[in-house]
Design a protein around this motif. Structure first.
Motif, PDB file in Angstrom:
ATOM      1  N   SER A   1      39.962  97.414  -3.538  1.00 18.71           N
ATOM      2  CA  SER A   1      40.275  97.075  -4.919  1.00 18.71           C
ATOM      3  C   SER A   1      41.648  96.435  -5.052  1.00 18.71           C
ATOM      4  CB  SER A   1      40.202  98.340  -5.787  1.00 18.71           C
ATOM      5  OG  SER A   1      40.643  98.092  -7.094  1.00 18.71           O
ATOM      6  N   GLU A   2      42.631  96.972  -4.339  1.00 17.31           N
ATOM      7  CA  GLU A   2      44.016  96.541  -4.528  1.00 17.31           C
ATOM      8  C   GLU A   2      44.410  95.367  -3.619  1.00 17.31           C
ATOM      9  OE1 GLU A   2      46.307 100.044  -3.902  1.00 17.31           O
ATOM     10  OE2 GLU A   2      45.206 101.196  -5.422  1.00 17.31           O
ATOM     11  N   HIS A   3      43.750  95.237  -2.484  1.00 18.01           N
ATOM     12  CA  HIS A   3      44.103  94.183  -1.522  1.00 18.01           C
ATOM     13  C   HIS A   3      42.831  93.548  -0.967  1.00 18.01           C
ATOM     14  CE1 HIS A   3      48.309  95.454  -1.585  1.00 18.01           C
ATOM     15  NE2 HIS A   3      47.883  96.696  -1.470  1.00 18.01           N
ATOM     16  N   PRO A   4      42.153  92.736  -1.761  1.00 15.23           N
ATOM     17  CA  PRO A   4      40.871  92.164  -1.310  1.00 15.23           C
ATOM     18  C   PRO A   4      40.990  91.264  -0.090  1.00 15.23           C
ATOM     19  CG  PRO A   4      41.639  91.116  -3.344  1.00 15.23           C
ATOM     20  CD  PRO A   4      42.511  92.303  -3.121  1.00 15.23           C
ATOM     21  N   ALA A   5      42.174  90.767   0.197  1.00 16.79           N
ATOM     22  CA  ALA A   5      42.343  89.905   1.373  1.00 16.79           C
ATOM     23  C   ALA A   5      42.481  90.703   2.662  1.00 16.79           C
ATOM     24  CB  ALA A   5      43.571  89.017   1.192  1.00 16.79           C
ATOM     25  N   LEU A   6      42.694  91.990   2.550  1.00 19.75           N
ATOM     26  CA  LEU A   6      42.885  92.832   3.721  1.00 19.75           C
ATOM     27  C   LEU A   6      41.525  93.309   4.225  1.00 19.75           C
ATOM     28  CD1 LEU A   6      45.022  94.220   5.540  1.00 19.75           C
ATOM     29  CD2 LEU A   6      44.883  96.186   3.998  1.00 19.75           C
ATOM     30  N   ALA A   7      41.132  92.866   5.403  1.00 13.79           N
ATOM     31  CA  ALA A   7      39.849  93.259   5.988  1.00 13.79           C
ATOM     32  C   ALA A   7      40.060  94.487   6.869  1.00 13.79           C
ATOM     33  CB  ALA A   7      39.268  92.113   6.804  1.00 13.79           C
ATOM     34  N   VAL A   8      39.364  95.572   6.554  1.00 17.18           N
ATOM     35  CA  VAL A   8      39.497  96.814   7.313  1.00 17.18           C
ATOM     36  C   VAL A   8      38.215  97.056   8.096  1.00 17.18           C
ATOM     37  CG1 VAL A   8      39.900  99.296   7.205  1.00 17.18           C
ATOM     38  CG2 VAL A   8      41.071  97.773   5.593  1.00 17.18           C
ATOM     39  N   GLU A   9      38.345  97.144   9.404  1.00 15.15           N
ATOM     40  CA  GLU A   9      37.207  97.439  10.280  1.00 15.15           C
ATOM     41  C   GLU A   9      37.323  98.877  10.755  1.00 15.15           C
ATOM     42  OE1 GLU A   9      35.381  96.068  14.614  1.00 15.15           O
ATOM     43  OE2 GLU A   9      36.726  94.735  13.511  1.00 15.15           O
ATOM     44  N   LEU A  10      36.255  99.658  10.579  1.00 17.67           N
ATOM     45  CA  LEU A  10      36.298 101.080  10.912  1.00 17.67           C
ATOM     46  C   LEU A  10      35.792 101.324  12.332  1.00 17.67           C
ATOM     47  CD1 LEU A  10      36.784 104.014  10.018  1.00 17.67           C
ATOM     48  CD2 LEU A  10      34.421 104.052   9.190  1.00 17.67           C
ATOM     49  N   HIS A  11      36.488 102.215  13.031  1.00 15.87           N
ATOM     50  CA  HIS A  11      36.086 102.610  14.383  1.00 15.87           C
ATOM     51  C   HIS A  11      36.189 104.120  14.465  1.00 15.87           C
ATOM     52  CE1 HIS A  11      35.473 102.357  18.687  1.00 15.87           C
ATOM     53  NE2 HIS A  11      36.544 103.111  18.878  1.00 15.87           N
ATOM     54  N   GLU A  12      35.125 104.789  14.872  1.00 18.26           N
ATOM     55  CA  GLU A  12      35.091 106.247  14.960  1.00 18.26           C
ATOM     56  C   GLU A  12      35.142 106.683  16.416  1.00 18.26           C
ATOM     57  OE1 GLU A  12      31.555 109.326  14.314  1.00 18.26           O
ATOM     58  OE2 GLU A  12      32.236 108.478  12.393  1.00 18.26           O
ATOM     59  N   ALA A  13      36.036 107.618  16.728  1.00 18.33           N
ATOM     60  CA  ALA A  13      36.162 108.119  18.096  1.00 18.33           C
ATOM     61  C   ALA A  13      36.946 109.427  18.062  1.00 18.33           C
ATOM     62  CB  ALA A  13      36.856 107.093  18.992  1.00 18.33           C
ATOM     63  N   SER A  14      37.014 110.082  19.208  1.00 13.86           N
ATOM     64  CA  SER A  14      37.810 111.305  19.306  1.00 13.86           C
ATOM     65  C   SER A  14      39.297 110.952  19.297  1.00 13.86           C
ATOM     66  CB  SER A  14      37.462 112.039  20.603  1.00 13.86           C
ATOM     67  OG  SER A  14      37.853 111.263  21.725  1.00 13.86           O
ATOM     68  N   SER A  15      40.120 111.954  19.021  1.00 15.71           N
ATOM     69  CA  SER A  15      41.566 111.710  18.956  1.00 15.71           C
ATOM     70  C   SER A  15      42.140 111.157  20.261  1.00 15.71           C
ATOM     71  CB  SER A  15      42.297 112.991  18.539  1.00 15.71           C
ATOM     72  OG  SER A  15      41.996 113.319  17.196  1.00 15.71           O
ATOM     73  N   PRO A  16      41.817 111.725  21.439  1.00 16.02           N
ATOM     74  CA  PRO A  16      42.390 111.151  22.660  1.00 16.02           C
ATOM     75  C   PRO A  16      41.932 109.724  22.914  1.00 16.02           C
ATOM     76  CG  PRO A  16      40.825 112.912  23.159  1.00 16.02           C
ATOM     77  CD  PRO A  16      41.085 112.974  21.709  1.00 16.02           C
ATOM     78  N   ALA A  17      40.673 109.423  22.581  1.00 17.67           N
ATOM     79  CA  ALA A  17      40.193 108.047  22.753  1.00 17.67           C
ATOM     80  C   ALA A  17      40.924 107.102  21.815  1.00 17.67           C
ATOM     81  CB  ALA A  17      38.691 107.984  22.513  1.00 17.67           C
ATOM     82  N   LEU A  18      41.176 107.549  20.600  1.00 18.64           N
ATOM     83  CA  LEU A  18      41.884 106.705  19.632  1.00 18.64           C
ATOM     84  C   LEU A  18      43.304 106.409  20.091  1.00 18.64           C
ATOM     85  CD1 LEU A  18      40.684 108.364  16.304  1.00 18.64           C
ATOM     86  CD2 LEU A  18      40.083 106.080  17.131  1.00 18.64           C
ATOM     87  N   LEU A  19      43.967 107.391  20.667  1.00 17.33           N
ATOM     88  CA  LEU A  19      45.338 107.164  21.151  1.00 17.33           C
ATOM     89  C   LEU A  19      45.354 106.123  22.273  1.00 17.33           C
ATOM     90  CD1 LEU A  19      46.731 110.799  21.124  1.00 17.33           C
ATOM     91  CD2 LEU A  19      47.358 108.921  19.600  1.00 17.33           C
ATOM     92  N   ARG A  20      44.368 106.198  23.154  1.00 12.42           N
ATOM     93  CA  ARG A  20      44.289 105.191  24.216  1.00 12.42           C
ATOM     94  C   ARG A  20      44.062 103.800  23.618  1.00 12.42           C
ATOM     95  NH1 ARG A  20      41.166 109.383  26.635  1.00 12.42           N
ATOM     96  NH2 ARG A  20      39.221 108.331  26.043  1.00 12.42           N
ATOM     97  N   GLN A  21      43.220 103.741  22.584  1.00 11.50           N
ATOM     98  CA  GLN A  21      42.897 102.449  21.977  1.00 11.50           C
ATOM     99  C   GLN A  21      44.068 101.884  21.181  1.00 11.50           C
ATOM    100  OE1 GLN A  21      39.383 103.687  19.933  1.00 11.50           O
ATOM    101  NE2 GLN A  21      38.214 103.888  21.830  1.00 11.50           N
ATOM    102  N   VAL A  22      44.878 102.745  20.570  1.00 13.72           N
ATOM    103  CA  VAL A  22      46.078 102.268  19.878  1.00 13.72           C
ATOM    104  C   VAL A  22      47.028 101.624  20.894  1.00 13.72           C
ATOM    105  CG1 VAL A  22      48.162 102.973  18.645  1.00 13.72           C
ATOM    106  CG2 VAL A  22      45.948 103.849  17.923  1.00 13.72           C
ATOM    107  N   ARG A  23      47.233 102.293  22.004  1.00 15.64           N
ATOM    108  CA  ARG A  23      48.138 101.752  23.019  1.00 15.64           C
ATOM    109  C   ARG A  23      47.596 100.457  23.623  1.00 15.64           C
ATOM    110  NH1 ARG A  23      49.353 107.430  24.176  1.00 15.64           N
ATOM    111  NH2 ARG A  23      51.600 107.720  23.839  1.00 15.64           N
ATOM    112  N   ALA A  24      46.273 100.357  23.723  1.00 16.57           N
ATOM    113  CA  ALA A  24      45.669  99.162  24.308  1.00 16.57           C
ATOM    114  C   ALA A  24      45.541  98.021  23.311  1.00 16.57           C
ATOM    115  CB  ALA A  24      44.297  99.497  24.877  1.00 16.57           C
ATOM    116  N   GLY A  25      45.786  98.298  22.035  1.00 11.09           N
ATOM    117  CA  GLY A  25      45.695  97.262  21.013  1.00 11.09           C
ATOM    118  C   GLY A  25      44.330  97.116  20.386  1.00 11.09           C
ATOM    119  N   GLY A  26      43.378  97.983  20.746  1.00  4.61           N
ATOM    120  CA  GLY A  26      42.047  97.896  20.156  1.00  4.61           C
ATOM    121  C   GLY A  26      41.953  98.522  18.783  1.00  4.61           C
ATOM    122  N   VAL A  27      42.848  99.452  18.474  1.00  2.01           N
ATOM    123  CA  VAL A  27      42.911 100.111  17.167  1.00  2.01           C
ATOM    124  C   VAL A  27      44.326  99.944  16.634  1.00  2.01           C
ATOM    125  CG1 VAL A  27      42.908 102.352  15.998  1.00  2.01           C
ATOM    126  CG2 VAL A  27      41.042 101.754  17.551  1.00  2.01           C
TER     127      VAL A  27
END
Length: 306
Positions: A118-144
């Motif tokens: 509603s507030e930022h229609p130009a901002l595209a948000v893609e959702l990714h579901e995973a466990s916390s340790p997997a998410l931390l690896r993906q943040v460091r790798a640039g995937g999340v």
């Protein structure tokens, strides 16, 4: 020669859709006289009557039906133009990948994404579901780009030293989900002793992924089912086959057949929900974190047991 105007297009489209000037006026927030003026202007530009007046409402002529059909297409394009211009004017025209552990996607993440849409229609948000340790690896790798993780008692001591974190929730009493007709269902708070002897439905999954087990300080819990999928786990609880622990953030997303109670346990310090980004988040990533923070503040994460 008279020309068609946008207000006339909207009015004729509304009159055809509602079948009366009065209903169209209520729909658009116009006075009935304003509706009549716009219809008259549209008929003058069309050079033919668009409606047949009847005792109860109006009926569109063939010209009126054609007018309304074309008007719908024109109005849709105008609305699309407005959205596109709003997008071009928004400096946050970027894509952000938002990762979250499964139960965070039940209420926290949808609330935040809805606000962002509603507030930022130009901002595209893609959702990714995973466990916390997997998410931390993906943040460091640039995937999340932005991750929502859980830390605290009975969870691994994650390495967060090179990441930027923000707390969304604090620890506190844990929550147990029970069937609606369970002996504990009418109580807002129970002790660890009250859970003794209960059949437990616990999570299971890949090695290294954190799971919701039986109550962590309960000695010798009686585990009757180990189930990977959360929906199936809750279905077993709703069917009266056992009880399970759930995070506080999941309470508002539980099925109606399930009740929740807090567990008063001095030995339990609870779990904390964090957002995690790289050390220098982009403007869009900062806005996503702010939306998650607002969703938490508005009570999504502070739902009381029902």
């Amino acid at each position: 020669m008279a020309e068609f105007t946008v207000p006339a297009l909207r009015v004729v489209h509304a009159v055809v859709g509602t079948g009366s000037f009065t209903a169209a006026a209520e729909l658009l927030g116009y006075t009935q006289s304003a509706i009549s003026r716009q219809v008259a202007a549209a008929e003058a530009a069309a050079g033919t009557p668009l409606f047949v007046r009847k005792a109860r409402g109006v009926e569109a002529t063939r010209a009126g039906e054609a007018f309304a059909r074309r008007a719908a297409a024109v109005l849709a394009e105008l609305d699309a133009l407005g959205r596109e211009l709003a997008t071009l004017a928004d400096p946050l025209a970027e894509q952000v990948t938002l990762g979250a552990f499964p139960t965070a996607t039940w209420s926290l993440v949808p609330k935040a994404v809805a606000a962002l849409s509603s507030e930022h229609p130009a901002l595209a948000v893609e959702l990714h579901e995973a466990s916390s340790p997997a998410l931390l690896r993906q943040v460091r790798a640039g995937g999340v780009d932005v991750a929502v993780i859980a830390v605290g008692q009975s969870l691994p001591d994650y390495d967060l030293h090179d990441l930027r974190t923000e707390r969304l929730t604090t620890g506190g009493m844990g929550i147990v989900a029970v069937p609606k007709d369970h002996r504990l269902a009418g109580r807002s708070r129970v002790s660890v002793e009250d859970l003794s002897g209960e059949p437990w439905i616990v999570g299971t999954g890949p090695r290294g992924d954190p799971q919701f087990g039986a109550w962590p300080t309960l000695p010798e819990p009686r585990i009757v089912h180990r189930i990977h999928d959360w929906n199936a786990r809750l279905g077993f609880v709703a069917a009266g086959l056992g009880i399970t622990t759930v995070p506080r953030i999941a309470v508002s997303g539980l099925p109606a057949e399930i009740a929740t109670v807090e567990v008063d346990d001095p030995a339990y310090s609870g779990r904390i929900t964090l957002t995690v980004t790289r050390s220098e988040p982009s403007p869009g990533q900062r806005v996503v974190v702010a939306a998650l923070r607002a969703a938490a503040r508005d009570g999504v994460l502070r739902s009381l047991p029902m």
